[in-house]
Design a protein around this motif. Structure first.
Motif: not given
Length: 312
Positions: A188-204, A222-232
Motif C-alpha cells: 500500500s505504501n509503494i510510490t513513484s520512487n519505488d519499483a515492483l518486480l513481479a514474477i509469474a509463470l503460467p498459470a498466472y 513495474v518490471m516483470s520476469i515471466t515466460d513470454c510477451p503474451a503474459s498479462p
C-alpha cells in the motif's frame, strides 16, 4: 500496453505484429497468438491442423489470425515462423515425445540436465543485454523494491527479495503470510520512487496481475520476469525478462527463472559495490559487548557458586 524493449527471439516482424495486435484480437485469435508467442520454436514445426488442435481453436481461426497481422493466410504465417525459428524443437518437446512413446522409462537426471542447458541457452536468446542492464539499474536506483510472486513463483520471489536486500534501501517480498489482505497492506505504501518486480509463470495468478495494476496506478516502475510477451504481466510492465518455462513432467521449469534472478543480483553487485563495501565483513565485525546478550554457556552457568566449586 507499456513500452517494451524488444528481445532477440521476439524482435522479428512476426513477433512484433503479434505483440502489437494481441490485446485487440478476438478470443479465438488471441488463443492462437498466445500460443505462438509462448512457443516460438515449436510453432514452426506444426501444420495448420496441429496448430488449431494445440490452441483449442480451428483452422479458420489460424488463417484469420494470419490475415489479421498482415500475412497471406497460414502459408505466409508458416514461412514467418520458420524464419523466426532458432531451434527446430525444444528439449522439453523432445523429452515429452519420448515419454509418450515409452512411459515406463521414467524421467532421468540426464534428461533434466539437457532440458536445463536448453533453457539456459534460451534465456540468452530471448532477452537482449540492454533490457537486462536497464532492469538492474532501475532496481539499483529505486528507493524500495517490492517483489511479488504467488503460486509456483512464491519461493523464487522470496529468494529475489532476500538477494536484493543488501543493494536496496528497502527490499520487500510482498507475498508472505497473511494472504491477499496482508500482501495488499505491504504494497500500500509503494510510490513513484519505488519499483515492483513481479514474477509469474503460467498459470498466472489474478492477484499478481492486480498488484501490478495497483503499482502502475501509483506510478511505480513495474518490471516483470515471466515466460513470454503474451503474459498479462508484460502488458503492465515497463521492462520484462522472458524465460522458458516448459517442462515435460512438472507444471513449470524454474531453471531459467532462477538464472535470471541470480544474474540481476550479480549485476547489482557490480553497480553498487560501495553498499557492500560499507558493510563490515564477519572477520572485521566487532560487536559492542555491552549490548550483546549472554552466550548459551553464560545463560546455563549458575549465578551462585556450586558446592563443589573451588571457591567453596
Amino acid at each position: 500496453m507499456a513500452p517494451m524493449t524488444s528481445t532477440k527471439v521476439y524482435d522479428s516482424d512476426l513477433m512484433r505484429k503479434l505483440r502489437i495486435q494481441h490485446a485487440h484480437l478476438r478470443p479465438a485469435l488471441k488463443k492462437v497468438s498466445t500460443f505462438l508467442q509462448a512457443n516460438p520454436y515449436r510453432s514452426a514445426t506444426l501444420n495448420i491442423e496441429e496448430l488449431a488442435a494445440a490452441t483449442g481453436t480451428s483452422t479458420a481461426a489460424v488463417n484469420r489470425l494470419a490475415n489479421a497481422i498482415g500475412f497471406n493466410g497460414f502459408t505466409g504465417l508458416r514461412f514467418a515462423l520458420m524464419e523466426n525459428l532458432l531451434a527446430v524443437v525444444s528439449s522439453a518437446d523432445v523429452i515429452e515425445d519420448r515419454l509418450k512413446q515409452s512411459p515406463d522409462t521414467g524421467f532421468h537426471l540426464d534428461q533434466q540436465i539437457d532440458l536445463s542447458k536448453h533453457h539456459l541457452e534460451n534465456v540468452a536468446r530471448m532477452n537482449d543485454s540492454q533490457t537486462f542492464e536497464d532492469m538492474a539499474r532501475q532496481l539499483a536506483r529505486s528507493q524500495n523494491v517490492f517483489v511479488v510472486g504467488l503460486g509456483n513463483s512464491f519461493h523464487i520471489a522470496q529468494i529475489a527479495a532476500a538477494g536484493l536486500n543488501p543493494f536496496c534501501v528497502g527490499a520487500h517480498c510482498v507475498t508472505l503470510d497473511g494472504g491477499m489482505e496482508g500482501s495488499a497492506y505491504r504494497l500500500s505504501n509503494i510510490t513513484s520512487n519505488d519499483a515492483l518486480l513481479a514474477i509469474a509463470l503460467p498459470a498466472y495468478t489474478g492477484e499478481t496481475i492486480r498488484m501490478a495494476e495497483f503499482a502502475q496506478s501509483r506510478n511505480a516502475c513495474v518490471m516483470s520476469i515471466t515466460d513470454c510477451p503474451a503474459s498479462p504481466l508484460a502488458e503492465l510492465s515497463h521492462m520484462s525478462l522472458f524465460i522458458p518455462a516448459t517442462h515435460p513432467v512438472l507444471p513449470n521449469s524454474k531453471v531459467g527463472l532462477m538464472a535470471a534472478v541470480e544474474a540481476l543480483l550479480a549485476q547489482l553487485q557490480l553497480l553498487k559495490p560501495t553498499l557492500s563495501e560499507a558493510q563490515p565483513s564477519l572477520a572485521d565485525w566487532k560487536p559492542q559487548r555491552s549490548s550483546v546478550r549472554p552466550t548459551w554457556p553464560d545463560l546455563l552457568r549458575p549465578s551462585t557458586p556450586r558446592k563443589h566449586d573451588d571457591s567453596c
